[in-house]
Design a protein around this motif. Structure first.
Motif, mmCIF file in Angstrom:
data_model
loop_
_atom_site.group_PDB
_atom_site.id
_atom_site.type_symbol
_atom_site.label_atom_id
_atom_site.label_comp_id
_atom_site.label_asym_id
_atom_site.label_seq_id
_atom_site.Cartn_x
_atom_site.Cartn_y
_atom_site.Cartn_z
ATOM 1 N N ARG A 262 118.012 29.465 23.885
ATOM 2 C CA ARG A 262 116.957 28.613 24.438
ATOM 3 C C ARG A 262 117.494 27.226 24.762
ATOM 4 N N LEU A 263 118.358 26.691 23.887
ATOM 5 C CA LEU A 263 118.982 25.393 24.153
ATOM 6 C C LEU A 263 119.790 25.448 25.439
ATOM 7 N N TYR B 299 121.662 26.402 31.724
ATOM 8 C CA TYR B 299 122.757 27.370 31.671
ATOM 9 C C TYR B 299 122.273 28.707 31.133
ATOM 10 N N GLU B 300 122.761 29.788 31.749
ATOM 11 C CA GLU B 300 122.437 31.127 31.275
ATOM 12 C C GLU B 300 123.355 31.558 30.144
ATOM 13 N N GLU C 35 126.822 18.158 20.686
ATOM 14 C CA GLU C 35 126.050 17.264 19.818
ATOM 15 C C GLU C 35 124.672 17.848 19.549
ATOM 16 N N MET C 36 124.034 18.368 20.574
ATOM 17 C CA MET C 36 122.719 18.986 20.403
ATOM 18 C C MET C 36 122.818 20.226 19.518
ATOM 19 N N ALA C 37 123.887 20.988 19.676
ATOM 20 C CA ALA C 37 124.093 22.187 18.860
ATOM 21 C C ALA C 37 124.284 21.818 17.395
ATOM 22 N N GLY C 38 124.756 20.618 17.116
ATOM 23 C CA GLY C 38 124.972 20.164 15.757
ATOM 24 C C GLY C 38 123.787 19.449 15.136
ATOM 25 N N ASP C 39 122.663 19.391 15.829
ATOM 26 C CA ASP C 39 121.475 18.674 15.365
ATOM 27 C C ASP C 39 120.517 19.642 14.667
ATOM 28 N N GLU D 11 117.526 19.187 13.370
ATOM 29 C CA GLU D 11 116.126 19.093 13.818
ATOM 30 C C GLU D 11 115.926 19.865 15.124
ATOM 31 N N LEU D 12 116.874 19.729 16.041
ATOM 32 C CA LEU D 12 116.776 20.493 17.280
ATOM 33 C C LEU D 12 116.879 21.986 17.005
ATOM 34 N N ALA D 13 117.738 22.365 16.059
ATOM 35 C CA ALA D 13 117.853 23.780 15.704
ATOM 36 C C ALA D 13 116.509 24.313 15.234
ATOM 37 N N PHE D 14 115.830 23.552 14.390
ATOM 38 C CA PHE D 14 114.513 23.954 13.907
ATOM 39 C C PHE D 14 113.556 24.153 15.076
ATOM 40 N N GLN D 15 113.564 23.219 16.033
ATOM 41 C CA GLN D 15 112.661 23.302 17.183
ATOM 42 C C GLN D 15 112.998 24.484 18.091
ATOM 43 N N TYR D 16 114.269 24.653 18.410
ATOM 44 C CA TYR D 16 114.662 25.727 19.322
ATOM 45 C C TYR D 16 114.594 27.108 18.677
#
Length: 87
Positions: free
Chosen positions: A32-33, A39-40, A55-59, A61-66
């Motif tokens: 989903r990220l 990107y597919e 950086e986003m992959a290492g977050d 909070e973002l992991a929880f959301q995605y």
């Protein structure tokens, strides 16, 4: 310029997945990220977007959301441990 000049290497794509999974992303959450970033597949990540996506992959909070399934209603407005019911 060829696609090889503008996209990341297979090793970099593997690093993106390793970071995401180590952080707590599910495979579908990391996918989903990627899709939200245009990107597919990780192998299609542009070199200019790679560091930001890592950086986003290492977050966490973002992991929880995605990781949440977008087709279900959220039972909690935030993480259950930070906002338990009845408090």
């Amino acid at each position: 310029m060829s696609d090889l000049d503008t996209t990341i290497s297979d090793q970099q794509a593997a690093r993106f997945w390793a970071i995401a999974l180590e952080t707590g992303y599910s495979r579908s959450g990391a996918q989903r990220l990627l899709e939200a970033s245009g990107y597919e597949e990780a192998e299609h990540i542009g070199r200019s977007d790679y560091e930001n996506l890592c950086e986003m992959a290492g977050d966490e909070e973002l992991a929880f959301q995605y990781n949440r399934d977008p087709n279900t209603k959220d039972l909690f407005p935030s993480r259950p441990e930070s906002n338990p019911p009845g408090r």
